[in-house]
Design a protein around this motif. Structure first.
Motif, short mmCIF file in Angstrom:
data_model
loop_
_atom_site.label_atom_id
_atom_site.label_comp_id
_atom_site.label_asym_id
_atom_site.label_seq_id
_atom_site.Cartn_x
_atom_site.Cartn_y
_atom_site.Cartn_z
N ILE A 105 0.88 -1.45 0.11
CA ILE A 105 0.41 0.65 0.30
C ILE A 105 0.58 1.33 -0.14
CG2 ILE A 105 -1.89 1.42 1.19
CD1 ILE A 105 -2.27 -1.59 2.25
N LEU A 106 1.64 1.22 0.63
CA LEU A 106 3.10 2.38 1.08
C LEU A 106 3.34 2.89 -0.20
CD1 LEU A 106 4.22 2.04 4.43
CD2 LEU A 106 2.63 4.07 3.68
N ARG A 107 3.95 1.90 -1.32
CA ARG A 107 4.52 1.71 -2.24
C ARG A 107 3.72 2.33 -3.08
NH1 ARG A 107 5.65 -3.38 -5.31
NH2 ARG A 107 3.83 -2.68 -5.65
N ASP A 108 2.52 1.96 -3.13
CA ASP A 108 1.27 2.79 -4.65
C ASP A 108 0.78 4.16 -4.26
OD1 ASP A 108 1.54 -0.19 -5.22
OD2 ASP A 108 -0.48 -1.00 -3.94
N ALA A 109 0.50 4.37 -2.86
CA ALA A 109 0.15 5.55 -2.42
C ALA A 109 1.52 6.35 -2.43
CB ALA A 109 0.14 5.50 -0.74
N GLY A 110 3.22 6.05 -3.07
CA GLY A 110 4.05 6.45 -3.00
C GLY A 110 4.44 6.80 -4.75
N ILE A 111 3.81 6.08 -5.22
CA ILE A 111 3.69 5.80 -6.63
C ILE A 111 2.42 6.71 -7.55
CG2 ILE A 111 3.44 4.40 -9.36
CD1 ILE A 111 4.95 2.59 -7.43
N GLY A 112 1.26 6.69 -7.12
CA GLY A 112 0.14 7.44 -6.85
C GLY A 112 0.81 9.50 -6.78
N ALA A 113 1.33 9.56 -5.85
CA ALA A 113 1.80 11.02 -5.12
C ALA A 113 2.30 11.32 -6.47
CB ALA A 113 2.15 11.09 -3.93
N ALA A 114 3.30 10.36 -6.72
CA ALA A 114 4.94 10.95 -7.85
C ALA A 114 3.88 10.92 -9.37
CB ALA A 114 5.74 9.73 -7.89
N PHE A 115 2.80 10.08 -9.83
CA PHE A 115 2.38 10.28 -11.08
C PHE A 115 1.57 11.88 -11.26
CE2 PHE A 115 2.28 5.71 -11.87
CZ PHE A 115 2.80 5.80 -12.97
N ALA A 116 0.48 11.85 -10.00
CA ALA A 116 0.78 13.45 -9.16
C ALA A 116 1.25 14.56 -9.35
CB ALA A 116 -0.43 13.00 -8.09
N LEU A 117 2.54 14.09 -9.60
CA LEU A 117 3.27 15.55 -9.42
C LEU A 117 3.96 15.35 -11.12
CD1 LEU A 117 5.73 15.13 -5.93
CD2 LEU A 117 4.52 17.02 -7.16
N ILE A 118 4.04 13.86 -11.76
CA ILE A 118 4.06 13.96 -12.90
C ILE A 118 2.83 14.75 -13.76
CG2 ILE A 118 5.46 12.46 -15.08
CD1 ILE A 118 6.15 11.03 -13.33
N ALA A 119 2.28 14.34 -13.40
CA ALA A 119 0.56 14.59 -13.96
C ALA A 119 0.74 16.47 -14.20
CB ALA A 119 -0.42 14.28 -13.86
N TYR A 120 1.01 16.87 -13.42
CA TYR A 120 0.88 18.42 -12.44
C TYR A 120 2.00 19.17 -14.00
CZ TYR A 120 1.75 22.74 -10.17
OH TYR A 120 1.84 24.40 -10.06
#
Length: 199
Positions: free
Chosen positions: A155-170
């Motif tokens: 879960i923690l790794r996936d949340a980190g990846i999700g946050a990273a994707f949010a930054l990349i999209a931004y």
């Protein structure tokens, strides 16, 4: 995410974050954010750019032609979500947009918060930041759930990846559109560290 956290702290310190109707504002926004993030998991990326453009042009036209609906005389009291039930639909739609596209969601929230609920622009911005934080978290939760559906156990790794994707999209949208879409202090530091400069 980081922009929303730092922005909320600033508004709270200044006493500009209205909390009396906050749960009623957050619930439809968060439900919409979860729905929008879920849809974004399955919709082709090619849909995002036209949707962003149409939404931004619509809100800009509303702000230009209906400015009086956003800027109220001094002393105007805000109304609650219960007093204007249609605002729930507006908040849900903004949440869907925020969960789906993310970029420019705060701009889209102002007609609902300032127009339908009559908050002054400072307090509407404070509520906007709070809602943005909510559906950003909702998007990360959906990302984690979708990853879990595909068999991931971390879960923690996936949340980190999700946050990273949010930054990349931004930053991807910021560079693609060639404009500043609301970077805060943290985003500005990351932009400089990545050599993106001012967008």
């Amino acid at each position: 995410l980081l922009q929303s956290v730092s922005g909320l702290q600033g508004f709270r310190h200044a006493g500009k974050l209205p909390t009396q109707d906050l749960p009623a504002i957050l619930w439809p926004t968060l439900i919409g954010g979860l729905f929008g993030a879920l849809v974004a998991s399955f919709v082709p990326v090619a849909v995002l750019k036209p949707m962003l453009l149409i939404t931004m042009l619509s809100v800009a036209a509303f702000a230009f032609f209906k400015r009086s609906a956003l800027v109220h005389p001094s002393g105007t009291l805000p109304i609650t979500v219960a007093e204007n039930p249609k605002s729930r639909i507006g908040l849900w739609l903004v949440g869907v947009y925020g969960g789906f596209v993310q970029v420019g969601a705060g701009f889209v929230m102002l007609p609902v918060l300032a127009g339908m609920l009559r908050y002054d622009l400072v307090r509407a911005n404070a509520l906007k930041v709070c809602c943005t934080l909510g559906f950003t978290l909702a998007s990360i939760i959906v990302f984690v759930c979708v990853a879990r559906g595909f068999g991931s156990k971390s879960i923690l790794r996936d949340a980190g990846i999700g946050a990273a994707f949010a930054l990349i999209a931004y930053f991807g949208f910021a560079q693609t559109l060639g404009m500043n879409i609301g970077s805060g202090i943290v985003e500005g530091l990351i932009e400089r560290a990545l050599g993106l400069g001012s967008v």
